[in-house]
Scaffold this active site. Structure first.
Site, PDB file in Angstrom:
ATOM      1  N   PRO A   1       0.810  -1.074   0.050  1.00 45.01           N
ATOM      2  CG  PRO A   1      -0.122  -1.152   2.190  1.00 45.01           C
ATOM      3  CD  PRO A   1       1.118  -1.754   1.377  1.00 45.01           C
ATOM      4  CB  THR A   2       2.425   3.281  -1.906  1.00 43.53           C
ATOM      5  OG1 THR A   2       3.011   4.718  -1.940  1.00 43.53           O
ATOM      6  CG2 THR A   2       1.536   3.441  -3.269  1.00 43.53           C
TER       7      THR A   2
ATOM      8  CG  ASP B   1      -5.280   6.111   0.776  1.00 42.27           C
ATOM      9  OD1 ASP B   1      -4.941   6.268   2.196  1.00 42.27           O
ATOM     10  OD2 ASP B   1      -6.405   6.224   0.609  1.00 42.27           O
TER      11      ASP B   1
ATOM     12  NE  ARG C   1      -0.548   4.637   9.210  1.00 42.12           N
ATOM     13  CZ  ARG C   1       0.591   5.078   9.079  1.00 42.12           C
ATOM     14  NH1 ARG C   1       0.576   6.723   9.112  1.00 42.12           N
ATOM     15  NH2 ARG C   1       1.653   4.838   9.382  1.00 42.12           N
TER      16      ARG C   1
ATOM     17  NE  ARG D   1      -0.937  -4.024   4.778  1.00 39.97           N
ATOM     18  CZ  ARG D   1      -0.863  -3.075   5.896  1.00 39.97           C
ATOM     19  NH1 ARG D   1      -1.774  -2.873   6.499  1.00 39.97           N
ATOM     20  NH2 ARG D   1       0.106  -2.383   6.086  1.00 39.97           N
TER      21      ARG D   1
ATOM     22  CG  ASP E   1       3.703  -1.489   5.563  1.00 38.95           C
ATOM     23  OD1 ASP E   1       3.743  -1.465   6.867  1.00 38.95           O
ATOM     24  OD2 ASP E   1       3.003  -1.868   4.660  1.00 38.95           O
TER      25      ASP E   1
ATOM     26  CG  ASP F   1       7.793   2.931   5.964  1.00 40.25           C
ATOM     27  OD1 ASP F   1       7.628   3.762   6.778  1.00 40.25           O
ATOM     28  OD2 ASP F   1       7.446   1.914   5.921  1.00 40.25           O
TER      29      ASP F   1
ATOM     30  CD  GLU G   1       0.073  -6.596  12.400  1.00 39.69           C
ATOM     31  OE1 GLU G   1      -0.491  -6.273  13.668  1.00 39.69           O
ATOM     32  OE2 GLU G   1       0.610  -5.652  11.937  1.00 39.69           O
TER      33      GLU G   1
END
Lengths: 344, 332
Positions: B75-76, B106, B143, B148, B174, B176, B262
């Site tokens: 996701p970005t 997003d 978030r 996802r 993710d 980062d 999770e």
């Protein structure tokens, strides 16, 4: 008659052994012997595979790993992909020497890992990693060996007095200076001025982000080339001002644009030839104002009109001055909670 | 007579050795422990390993087809460092064979920056987008849930018409975080759900599953160890089979608590007993939960913008620049 037959037989016997020897030299069986940096593709792959499955305890030891157990343990699925090694070395392409100062902190291994993942794409790249430490650490040594890149591992410790005392504005204390100078010193030691290799030197901090295009832009630098850098000087990017004739005439920055070289460390590359021609040029340690570190080196090498603008006349951003957050390790407590033998 | 036999043996021996080497090299690029000049025991065990490798040569002749595909769902969202993060993530992913990158923005529509990036990414990439409803954008709420789930939906839809078995592994990446190449080797052999340690998370140097006798028996974590699956998003991978056989398993929005994402997801598809520990029984850190600092753009001028339009980030997604009006320094 007998003699000739004997000769023939001896020849027939010697021939296959000679063939065997040549095959043995060429193929991966020799990876145990060759710890040379310029290895063949197969050697690097096999080394990467074996090193990748070393046991935990060995993380703290130099890379004497128990290959036999690992080979039996790992499933065979993974061995066929040909990645995680750089493209083969070319004798015609100029070499890019990347000098990276680094220091121990929690994110060091992560930063160096993703840097290595980027550098593995670049042909003819030689990574000079200079640690700010009294001794070369196992973490960095192991990482460099596993990565499969051409590398040189150096270290020099910044004395505490320099770390603290240079400037009352902590953000302007030039960091990595001694380390970068050591990198330059190594280059001058390794190559002679009379027969300089084709190549460039680039100072790459371990937390920045580099696109692959950047390396191809800098590869053919004649003297000093420059390009824009993102996220420096409180701007989206800083860049050199380029005249329509393709010459650098100024600097598009807000922070002190009147510096002789208002450019970030990640925004320029110097040809090896120039480094070797001017052996006194190095970063100044003392009396360097904030933002003038790059100037302290470049002023001895080139003038503004000798700069070569790259990245489409400095209109594309190919490098970002990202910084990584310090991880909050509050739950470690005073004495540390996690097992210190697990390398992070 | 004897000398004849001897000489014949000498003649044949090197040829036999040559044939073995060439066969081994042809069938696989693996190292040859059999011929290594190392200690006897290791050499013996190694040569035992080499023979089966030669016997398995035919199936290994099409190595690329046999390798399970790794699907990375990332996701970005738009912010200054987005392009930089995606760039260095792509640099890592391009080193991994058969990795299919599913990038979910997003956003209400595909942004130009990411579209251009995907076009030049250099690896198989699927570009999706789904906006997060504003009411879920409060701090403290999980978030990237919608993103996802969109990735999962795409995977399911793509594979619903294909016959099983579908070798493939899915993990959530993710943009980062930092991934070592070893991690992908480890996760590729996932049969159901595999787990491993994650560095720099939970307020500790690392978090990891506690493993005994090859099974996960607990969680070594700095935060809420009482969760059913006290693991970070970057610490597990799921095989495609499991995803396809549990079509209703998605990340929850209703009733979701922070930090339980999770667990809520994993308990729909597996149990702790079934987890496969990787990374040497969860003792090596191969992924780090790095975070990138927010960029200081205080010097950006409001007027007299630059004459060229350089893409670094999405200019229109920076409403907070307006608030810096009062603090702006001298502009051009």
């Amino acid at each position: 008659m007998l003699r000739r037959r004997n000769l023939l037989t001896t020849l027939l016997i010697a021939l296959p052994w000679a063939l065997l020897l040549t095959l043995w030299h060429q193929y991966p069986t020799t990876h145990y012997l060759s710890l040379l940096r310029k290895e063949t593709d197969e050697n690097v792959t096999s080394k990467a595979l074996l090193n990748g499955t070393s046991a935990l305890r060995e993380e703290g030891l130099p890379s004497c790993i128990r290959q036999q157990q690992s080979i039996r343990a790992t499933p065979k699925v993974i061995q066929n992909y040909v990645y995680s090694r750089p493209p083969p070395w070319s004798d015609t392409l100029p070499t890019i020497f990347v000098i990276t100062p680094t220091y121990t902190r929690p994110v060091q291994k992560a930063e160096l890992t993703r840097l290595a993942n980027t550098f593995l794409h670049v042909q003819n790249l030689h990574w000079v990693v200079v640690e700010d430490s009294p001794r070369r650490t196992n973490l960095v040594s192991n990482l460099l060996e596993k990565a499969g890149l051409n590398f040189t591992h150096l270290n020099v410790e910044t004395p505490k007095s320099l770390k603290l005392g240079l400037s009352w504005i902590p953000s302007h204390t030039p960091r990595g200076t001694l380390q970068r100078n050591l990198g330059l010193h190594w280059l001058r030691d390794s190559f002679s001025n009379t027969a300089p290799p084709e190549g460039v030197v680039y100072f790459a901090d371990d937390d920045n982000t580099y696109s692959l295009e950047l390396f191809e832009e800098m590869r053919y630098t004649r003297r000093v080339s420059v390009w824009p850098v993102a996220f420096v000087g409180g701007l989206r990017y800083e860049s050199p001002k380029v005249s329509p004739a393709g010459k650098v005439v100024g600097w598009k920055t807000v922070f002190d644009p009147n510096r002789p070289f208002a450019i970030d460390m990640a925004g320029f590359a110097i040809s090896i030839k120039l480094i070797l021609e001017k052996p006194q040029a190095s970063f100044k340690l003392e009396g360097v104002k904030g933002g003038y570190q790059e100037t302290s080196l470049l002023k001895d090498l080139v003038t503004m009109d000798g700069l070569e603008p790259k990245a489409a006349n400095c209109t594309k951003v190919l490098v970002w001055h990202t910084r990584t957050e310090r991880p909050t390790l509050v739950n470690e407590g005073k004495r540390g909670f996690t097992d210190p033998r697990v390398e992070v | 007579m004897k000398s004849q036999l001897f000489s014949r043996f000498l003649l044949l021996l090197p040829w036999v050795l040559i044939v073995i080497i060439v066969l081994d090299i042809d069938s696989s690029r693996a190292p040859l422990p059999a011929l290594a000049p190392r200690g006897g025991g290791g050499g013996g065990g190694g040569s035992g390993g080499a023979r089966p490798a030669a016997a398995r040569a035919p199936p290994q002749r099409r190595p690329e087809a046999a390798l399970p595909t790794i699907y990375a769902i990332t996701p970005t969202y738009s912010r200054p460092v987005q392009k930089a993060e995606l760039t260095r993530l792509a640099n890592t992913f391009r080193q991994v064979a058969r990795l299919h990158w599913i990038l979910v923005e997003d956003a209400a529509a595909r942004s130009e920056l990411v579209s251009r990036f995907v076009a030049g990414a250099g690896l198989p990439c699927t570009h999706l987008h789904v906006p997060t409803p504003r009411r879920y954008k409060r701090p403290g709420l999980p978030r990237a849930t919608e993103q996802r789930n969109a990735g999962l939906a795409w995977l399911r839809q793509r594979h619903q018409h294909l016959p099983p078995p579908q070798p493939g592994v899915l993990f959530f990446a993710d943009d980062d975080n930092t991934y070592s190449l070893e991690l992908f080797q480890e996760m590729r052999t996932t049969r159901k759900v595999s787990v491993w340690p994650v560095g720099l998370v939970g307020g500790r140097r690392y978090e990891r599953p506690v493993v005994e006798n090859g099974k996960v028996v607990g969680w070594y974590t700095g935060w809420r160890a009482d969760r059913p699956f006290a693991i970070d998003m970057a610490g597990f991978a799921v095989s495609l089979q499991v995803i396809l056989s549990h079509p209703k398993a998605v990340f929850k929005r209703r009733g979701s608590q922070p930090g339980m994402q999770e667990s809520d997801f994993l308990k729909q598809i597996t149990t702790v007993e079934e987890l496969e520990p990787k990374a040497n029984n969860c003792t090596k850190v191969l992924v780090w939960h790095t975070r990138t600092e927010k960029v200081n753009l205080a010097n950006e001028p409001k007027y007299h913008l630059d004459t060229v339009n350089i893409e670094v980030l999405q200019a229109q997604e920076l409403p907070w620049l307006e608030s810096l009006e009062n603090e702006l320094m001298v502009v051009w």
